[in-house]
Design a protein around this motif. Structure first.
Motif, PDB file in Angstrom:
ATOM      1  N   LYS A 151      64.937  23.399 -45.641  1.00  0.00           N
ATOM      2  CA  LYS A 151      64.373  22.784 -46.842  1.00  0.00           C
ATOM      3  C   LYS A 151      64.346  23.758 -48.017  1.00  0.00           C
ATOM      4  CE  LYS A 151      61.110  19.684 -44.471  1.00  0.00           C
ATOM      5  NZ  LYS A 151      59.669  19.343 -44.344  1.00  0.00           N
ATOM      6  N   TYR A 152      64.228  23.186 -49.194  1.00  0.00           N
ATOM      7  CA  TYR A 152      63.849  23.911 -50.402  1.00  0.00           C
ATOM      8  C   TYR A 152      64.771  25.079 -50.752  1.00  0.00           C
ATOM      9  CZ  TYR A 152      59.578  21.514 -48.922  1.00  0.00           C
ATOM     10  OH  TYR A 152      58.677  20.594 -48.478  1.00  0.00           O
ATOM     11  N   ALA A 153      66.036  24.798 -50.958  1.00  0.00           N
ATOM     12  CA  ALA A 153      66.989  25.828 -51.357  1.00  0.00           C
ATOM     13  C   ALA A 153      67.210  25.744 -52.868  1.00  0.00           C
ATOM     14  CB  ALA A 153      68.302  25.665 -50.606  1.00  0.00           C
ATOM     15  N   SER A 154      66.462  26.517 -53.619  1.00  0.00           N
ATOM     16  CA  SER A 154      66.565  26.478 -55.079  1.00  0.00           C
ATOM     17  C   SER A 154      67.963  26.885 -55.534  1.00  0.00           C
ATOM     18  CB  SER A 154      65.529  27.422 -55.703  1.00  0.00           C
ATOM     19  OG  SER A 154      64.231  27.004 -55.388  1.00  0.00           O
ATOM     20  N   GLY A 155      68.514  26.081 -56.456  1.00  0.00           N
ATOM     21  CA  GLY A 155      69.840  26.371 -56.988  1.00  0.00           C
ATOM     22  C   GLY A 155      70.982  26.007 -56.075  1.00  0.00           C
ATOM     23  N   VAL A 156      70.705  25.257 -55.036  1.00  0.00           N
ATOM     24  CA  VAL A 156      71.736  24.973 -54.033  1.00  0.00           C
ATOM     25  C   VAL A 156      72.922  24.213 -54.614  1.00  0.00           C
ATOM     26  CG1 VAL A 156      70.738  22.796 -53.213  1.00  0.00           C
ATOM     27  CG2 VAL A 156      72.048  24.236 -51.628  1.00  0.00           C
ATOM     28  N   HIS A 157      72.687  23.426 -55.671  1.00  0.00           N
ATOM     29  CA  HIS A 157      73.784  22.650 -56.259  1.00  0.00           C
ATOM     30  C   HIS A 157      74.773  23.526 -57.014  1.00  0.00           C
ATOM     31  CE1 HIS A 157      72.079  18.721 -55.265  1.00  0.00           C
ATOM     32  NE2 HIS A 157      70.899  19.257 -55.530  1.00  0.00           N
ATOM     33  N   HIS A 158      74.377  24.745 -57.325  1.00  0.00           N
ATOM     34  CA  HIS A 158      75.253  25.664 -58.055  1.00  0.00           C
ATOM     35  C   HIS A 158      75.817  26.750 -57.144  1.00  0.00           C
ATOM     36  CE1 HIS A 158      73.171  23.591 -61.173  1.00  0.00           C
ATOM     37  NE2 HIS A 158      72.040  24.227 -60.959  1.00  0.00           N
ATOM     38  N   ALA A 159      75.439  26.712 -55.866  1.00  0.00           N
ATOM     39  CA  ALA A 159      75.790  27.794 -54.948  1.00  0.00           C
ATOM     40  C   ALA A 159      77.245  27.704 -54.484  1.00  0.00           C
ATOM     41  CB  ALA A 159      74.864  27.776 -53.742  1.00  0.00           C
ATOM     42  N   THR A 160      77.844  28.860 -54.327  1.00  0.00           N
ATOM     43  CA  THR A 160      79.157  28.951 -53.671  1.00  0.00           C
ATOM     44  C   THR A 160      78.983  29.308 -52.201  1.00  0.00           C
ATOM     45  OG1 THR A 160      79.347  31.293 -54.297  1.00  0.00           O
ATOM     46  CG2 THR A 160      80.318  29.656 -55.795  1.00  0.00           C
ATOM     47  N   HIS A 161      77.806  29.874 -51.870  1.00  0.00           N
ATOM     48  CA  HIS A 161      77.527  30.272 -50.492  1.00  0.00           C
ATOM     49  C   HIS A 161      76.060  30.021 -50.161  1.00  0.00           C
ATOM     50  CE1 HIS A 161      81.268  32.350 -51.392  1.00  0.00           C
ATOM     51  NE2 HIS A 161      81.497  32.309 -50.095  1.00  0.00           N
ATOM     52  N   ILE A 162      75.808  29.705 -48.903  1.00  0.00           N
ATOM     53  CA  ILE A 162      74.477  29.348 -48.430  1.00  0.00           C
ATOM     54  C   ILE A 162      74.086  30.296 -47.302  1.00  0.00           C
ATOM     55  CG2 ILE A 162      73.024  27.501 -47.523  1.00  0.00           C
ATOM     56  CD1 ILE A 162      74.282  26.681 -50.122  1.00  0.00           C
ATOM     57  N   THR A 163      72.841  30.769 -47.328  1.00  0.00           N
ATOM     58  CA  THR A 163      72.356  31.599 -46.230  1.00  0.00           C
ATOM     59  C   THR A 163      71.430  30.777 -45.329  1.00  0.00           C
ATOM     60  OG1 THR A 163      70.457  32.431 -47.492  1.00  0.00           O
ATOM     61  CG2 THR A 163      72.518  33.692 -47.602  1.00  0.00           C
ATOM     62  N   VAL A 164      71.465  31.090 -44.054  1.00  0.00           N
ATOM     63  CA  VAL A 164      70.619  30.391 -43.082  1.00  0.00           C
ATOM     64  C   VAL A 164      70.018  31.409 -42.121  1.00  0.00           C
ATOM     65  CG1 VAL A 164      71.916  28.225 -43.179  1.00  0.00           C
ATOM     66  CG2 VAL A 164      72.591  29.961 -41.526  1.00  0.00           C
ATOM     67  N   ASN A 165      68.772  31.175 -41.725  1.00  0.00           N
ATOM     68  CA  ASN A 165      68.122  31.973 -40.691  1.00  0.00           C
ATOM     69  C   ASN A 165      68.161  31.190 -39.384  1.00  0.00           C
ATOM     70  OD1 ASN A 165      67.436  34.259 -42.130  1.00  0.00           O
ATOM     71  ND2 ASN A 165      65.485  33.418 -42.822  1.00  0.00           N
ATOM     72  N   VAL A 208      75.730  34.001 -43.565  1.00  0.00           N
ATOM     73  CA  VAL A 208      76.189  33.498 -44.858  1.00  0.00           C
ATOM     74  C   VAL A 208      77.327  32.513 -44.608  1.00  0.00           C
ATOM     75  CG1 VAL A 208      77.773  35.459 -45.213  1.00  0.00           C
ATOM     76  CG2 VAL A 208      77.001  34.083 -47.171  1.00  0.00           C
ATOM     77  N   LEU A 209      77.195  31.316 -45.184  1.00  0.00           N
ATOM     78  CA  LEU A 209      78.150  30.232 -44.965  1.00  0.00           C
ATOM     79  C   LEU A 209      78.803  29.830 -46.273  1.00  0.00           C
ATOM     80  CD1 LEU A 209      75.855  27.923 -42.764  1.00  0.00           C
ATOM     81  CD2 LEU A 209      77.212  29.905 -42.027  1.00  0.00           C
ATOM     82  N   ASP A 210      80.006  29.289 -46.175  1.00  0.00           N
ATOM     83  CA  ASP A 210      80.648  28.720 -47.353  1.00  0.00           C
ATOM     84  C   ASP A 210      79.952  27.412 -47.708  1.00  0.00           C
ATOM     85  OD1 ASP A 210      82.484  30.787 -47.352  1.00  0.00           O
ATOM     86  OD2 ASP A 210      84.015  29.655 -46.275  1.00  0.00           O
TER      87      ASP A 210
END
Length: 365
Positions: A135-149, A172-174
């Protein structure tokens, strides 16, 4: 204690004009406006903490918190997105260099993510299979990469640390491998687009895994040896500070409007309002000055536990005072401050939404 600067001292008038002129439209979009984003890319604000070797700005922490306070003074949602995204970009100091070079080859590289451990990474040949939702990934719509725990698993068995606790590691994911989910339905920070996301059965190479620890830093620099907890606390507190200063600025015209248009507001009432504003501004500036001094001291001696604790404490105190000063002044602002179409209301909503962050809620001595 030296005189504290107003956040506007770090901002060019043109930047503020772009940021604020599109703030209302950004709320309607549920994410930052393209004009705001272009300014961010031009100024490399998403790369404030990215390693210099990859083209990042690799800012010092004292410089960073003042920049982020100034951006949140310009607009809370934009400041928050920059803070969270460049904060995730700090992970560039811990990433496999081959992966990092690929990521930062894009001039619009932007990280987003969640600190929640709501996923699993199951060990497989040369990598992991990732499943989960966050949940709650600020700026996710502008991200080129996503981090996950993720909780690390070996088949159905949890992989444990030496002390018997669950092993948790970030990846770190695409962005293209992640499915976004609508999830941000709150009164404020609407333009952050802090939506949720999920991953189902995704294979990633082990090089996508990293560890957030000073001993695991790939880039040998003070920034990546500074503790993540205090970095996070300080940057979030700076955002609330910037929003609170913006609100006090807007109180000046709001009070004048009330004095000119409400018959029951007499000279004595005006004096009460102005005195409240003066006291709130002084209290907020005192908290800002103490906070910035604590950040500076810890940056110069990051192994001093007492100085790090001071950053944690002053961050929470600044957040508390920011909220309290705004709430003290709000009743004097008139119905304009209660209209969701006004700038002052947006600042009020943004501050109280951002102020719910768990890192800034409780004050420990």
């Amino acid at each position: 204690m030296e005189q504290i600067e107003h956040p506007s001292a770090l901002m060019q008038a043109h930047w503020v004009e772009v940021i604020r002129n599109y703030a209302a439209e950004a709320e309607q979009l549920g994410r930052l406006h393209p004009a705001q984003l272009q300014l961010i890319y031009d100024r490399q604000w998403f790369n404030l903490l990215a390693p210099a070797v990859y083209g990042g700005l690799q800012s010092s922490l004292p410089q960073l918190v003042k920049t982020e306070e100034a951006l949140s003074w310009a607009d809370g949602s934009l400041g928050w997105v920059v803070t969270l995204c460049c904060g995730a970009g700090w992970f560039g100091g811990f990433l496999d260099p081959g992966i990092a070079k690929q990521i930062y080859s894009d001039p619009k590289a932007c990280f987003a993510g969640s600190g929640a451990v709501t996923g699993t990474a199951t060990i497989t040949n040369g990598g992991y299979i990732i499943n989960g939702s966050w949940k709650y990934a600020s700026g996710v719509h502008h991200a080129t990469h996503i981090t996950v725990n993720c909780n690390i698993m070996n088949d159905d068995e949890a992989v444990l640390n030496a002390d018997g606790t669950q092993l948790i590691l970030p990846f770190v994911l695409d962005r293209g491998d992640v499915k976004l989910l609508a999830g941000w339905k709150y009164i404020g920070m609407i333009a952050t687009g802090s939506d949720a996301y999920e991953v189902n059965g995704l294979y990633v190479d082990k090089s996508r895994c990293f560890k957030i620890d000073a001993t695991a830093a790939v880039i040998d620099a003070p920034l990546y040896r500074y503790p993540f907890l205090q970095l996070a606390e300080a940057t979030l507190a700076a955002n609330l500070s910037g929003m609170a200063v913006h609100f006090t600025d807007l109180c000046v015209p709001a009070f004048k409007n009330k004095a000119a248009n409400i018959r029951r507001v007499n000279a004595a009432n005006v004096e009460v309002m102005n005195e409240a504003l003066s006291q709130a501004t002084e209290l907020l500036n005192q908290a800002r000055a103490i906070f910035f001094e604590a950040v500076e001291a810890s940056w110069n001696d990051p192994e001093n536990t007492a100085l790090l604790k001071s950053v944690s404490y002053t961050s929470r105190i600044l957040a508390k005072i920011a909220r309290e000063c705004v709430d003290e002044l709000y009743p004097y602002c008139g119905l304009t401050a209660a209209s969701p179409d006004t700038e002052i209301n947006r600042v009020w909503r943004d501050l109280h939404t951002a102020g719910q962050h768990a890192l800034l809620t409780f004050i420990d001595n």
